[in-house]
Design a protein around this motif. Sequence first.
Motif, PDB file in Angstrom:
ATOM      1  N   SER B 126       0.815  -1.173   0.212  1.00  0.00           N
ATOM      2  CA  SER B 126      -0.032   0.075   0.029  1.00  0.00           C
ATOM      3  C   SER B 126       0.826   1.019  -0.233  1.00  0.00           C
ATOM      4  O   SER B 126       0.416   2.315  -0.866  1.00  0.00           O
ATOM      5  CB  SER B 126      -0.925  -0.039   1.251  1.00  0.00           C
ATOM      6  OG  SER B 126      -0.251  -0.069   2.257  1.00  0.00           O
ATOM      7  N   ALA B 127       1.967   0.974   0.632  1.00  0.00           N
ATOM      8  CA  ALA B 127       2.917   2.437   0.705  1.00  0.00           C
ATOM      9  C   ALA B 127       3.447   2.756  -0.701  1.00  0.00           C
ATOM     10  O   ALA B 127       3.301   3.768  -0.964  1.00  0.00           O
ATOM     11  CB  ALA B 127       3.978   2.031   1.825  1.00  0.00           C
ATOM     12  N   ILE B 128       3.865   1.626  -1.090  1.00  0.00           N
ATOM     13  CA  ILE B 128       4.408   1.713  -2.632  1.00  0.00           C
ATOM     14  C   ILE B 128       3.481   2.447  -3.590  1.00  0.00           C
ATOM     15  O   ILE B 128       3.701   3.298  -4.490  1.00  0.00           O
ATOM     16  CB  ILE B 128       5.108   0.623  -3.020  1.00  0.00           C
ATOM     17  CG1 ILE B 128       6.292   0.138  -2.270  1.00  0.00           C
ATOM     18  CG2 ILE B 128       5.465   0.616  -4.587  1.00  0.00           C
ATOM     19  CD1 ILE B 128       6.749  -1.057  -2.584  1.00  0.00           C
ATOM     20  N   LYS B 129       2.032   1.842  -3.455  1.00  0.00           N
ATOM     21  CA  LYS B 129       1.006   2.151  -4.209  1.00  0.00           C
ATOM     22  C   LYS B 129       0.748   3.757  -4.214  1.00  0.00           C
ATOM     23  O   LYS B 129       0.508   4.351  -5.196  1.00  0.00           O
ATOM     24  CB  LYS B 129      -0.004   1.330  -4.178  1.00  0.00           C
ATOM     25  CG  LYS B 129      -0.147   0.023  -5.050  1.00  0.00           C
ATOM     26  CD  LYS B 129      -1.322  -0.875  -4.363  1.00  0.00           C
ATOM     27  CE  LYS B 129      -2.483  -0.980  -5.263  1.00  0.00           C
ATOM     28  NZ  LYS B 129      -3.599  -1.941  -4.866  1.00  0.00           N
ATOM     29  N   ASP B 130       0.861   3.980  -2.825  1.00  0.00           N
ATOM     30  CA  ASP B 130       0.361   5.376  -2.735  1.00  0.00           C
ATOM     31  C   ASP B 130       1.273   6.289  -3.313  1.00  0.00           C
ATOM     32  O   ASP B 130       1.319   7.460  -3.822  1.00  0.00           O
ATOM     33  CB  ASP B 130       0.308   5.620  -1.171  1.00  0.00           C
ATOM     34  CG  ASP B 130      -1.027   4.943  -0.716  1.00  0.00           C
ATOM     35  OD1 ASP B 130      -1.811   4.550  -1.604  1.00  0.00           O
ATOM     36  OD2 ASP B 130      -1.358   4.866   0.590  1.00  0.00           O
ATOM     37  N   ALA B 131       2.751   5.925  -2.937  1.00  0.00           N
ATOM     38  CA  ALA B 131       4.132   6.720  -3.129  1.00  0.00           C
ATOM     39  C   ALA B 131       4.004   6.824  -4.842  1.00  0.00           C
ATOM     40  O   ALA B 131       4.288   8.030  -5.329  1.00  0.00           O
ATOM     41  CB  ALA B 131       5.177   6.173  -2.724  1.00  0.00           C
ATOM     42  N   ILE B 132       3.702   5.841  -5.457  1.00  0.00           N
ATOM     43  CA  ILE B 132       3.896   5.992  -6.978  1.00  0.00           C
ATOM     44  C   ILE B 132       2.764   6.798  -7.485  1.00  0.00           C
ATOM     45  O   ILE B 132       2.965   7.789  -8.505  1.00  0.00           O
ATOM     46  CB  ILE B 132       3.599   4.383  -7.619  1.00  0.00           C
ATOM     47  CG1 ILE B 132       4.696   3.613  -7.424  1.00  0.00           C
ATOM     48  CG2 ILE B 132       3.559   4.534  -9.067  1.00  0.00           C
ATOM     49  CD1 ILE B 132       4.685   2.103  -7.853  1.00  0.00           C
TER      50      ILE B 132
END
Lengths: 183, 189
Positions: B126-132
């Motif tokens: 989820s952190a990677i998805k949000d950051a992207i």
Amino acid sequence: MPEQSFEDFIRQHRSEFEQPGPRPALWDKLEKELAPKKKGKVLQMLGRNWLKVAAVLVLVVNTIVIFQFLQMKKQAQVATVSPELQEAGMYYTSQIEKRLSEIKAYPPAVLGLDSAARKELELRNDTYKVLETELVQNPGNERIKAAMVRYYQLKLDLLDKILDELREKQPVKPKQSNYESEM
Amino acid sequence: MQASANNLNQTIITDHLVAQCKKGEVRAFRELYNAYSEAMYNICLRMTGNTADAEDTLQEAFMQIFRNIERLENAGSVTAWIKRIVVNHCLSHLRKKKVYFEEVDNIEVAEEKAGMDEDSFAWTVSAIKDAIQDLPHGYRTVLNLYIFEEYSHKEIAAMLDISESTVKTQYMRAKDKVRQIIKQKNAIR
């Protein structure tokens, strides 16, 4: 503990990054757009091959135009070959044909002409064909018209001379066929 | 091409199905759509960043796929072919939104910086998805094409009409940016 690389982490959790597909309504929209496609299959095919279609059309149109042009030209030529020349042609042709049939009635031995010479005596010999072509290409040219008339006259004179000689050789008039006598 | 379709339904795309599509059979188109719509929608979602644009782009892409199915030579290349059309539509969509892919100076960030492990942290999906999603369009596009769609740097360079070194640099910068965004968010919590 060292950090797991960004790429490795994503590869390991690849499926977790996926979301459910689009709303079902999207297919309905696509299906609606697909429907007219089926109806216009021929048009679509034409669309795909528009360059070929265009090339064929150009060829067909060109052929029609050229054909019509030639037809018109031919008609114009017939009309332009003046009525007086046509009349003269008909007169001379009948006279020449009459003399030729008389000459042909003589036996070859009396006639004494080889096949080439006999061919040359015919109305439509090479000279005639050349003049005819010239006349078609230059229907209004007076010199060619005059040459055509002169050709008829010379041909008629020549045939008369031959007939005179033949009559001297063989005074008895050759027997005419029933068909010729009827003419 | 390295590209492979992830999460495709298990429908086997046969030459027969492709032939039926070429005949214009709607049922065959539906089968093809069912097999690819989810995976292709995810590409659109990653590239465009929102569901509305993703659906519009997917619809346009599938219309092109159906219209041009005649050009598909065999079922073996169908996945790469469909995926490429979808990606091209996404890129067109971005260009319409004035997203430009420009050459960058690649002196500073050529390789992953040393010392990154000093303040390491655990990645989460989820952190990677949000950051992207927070990345600028240019970075996000390069990162998505490389890590998710599995195109090579060379292929991405050709798609975006930029140099391969620019692609590499942008990818490294995008990755750094993702890390920074996650760190910032973690720090706030």
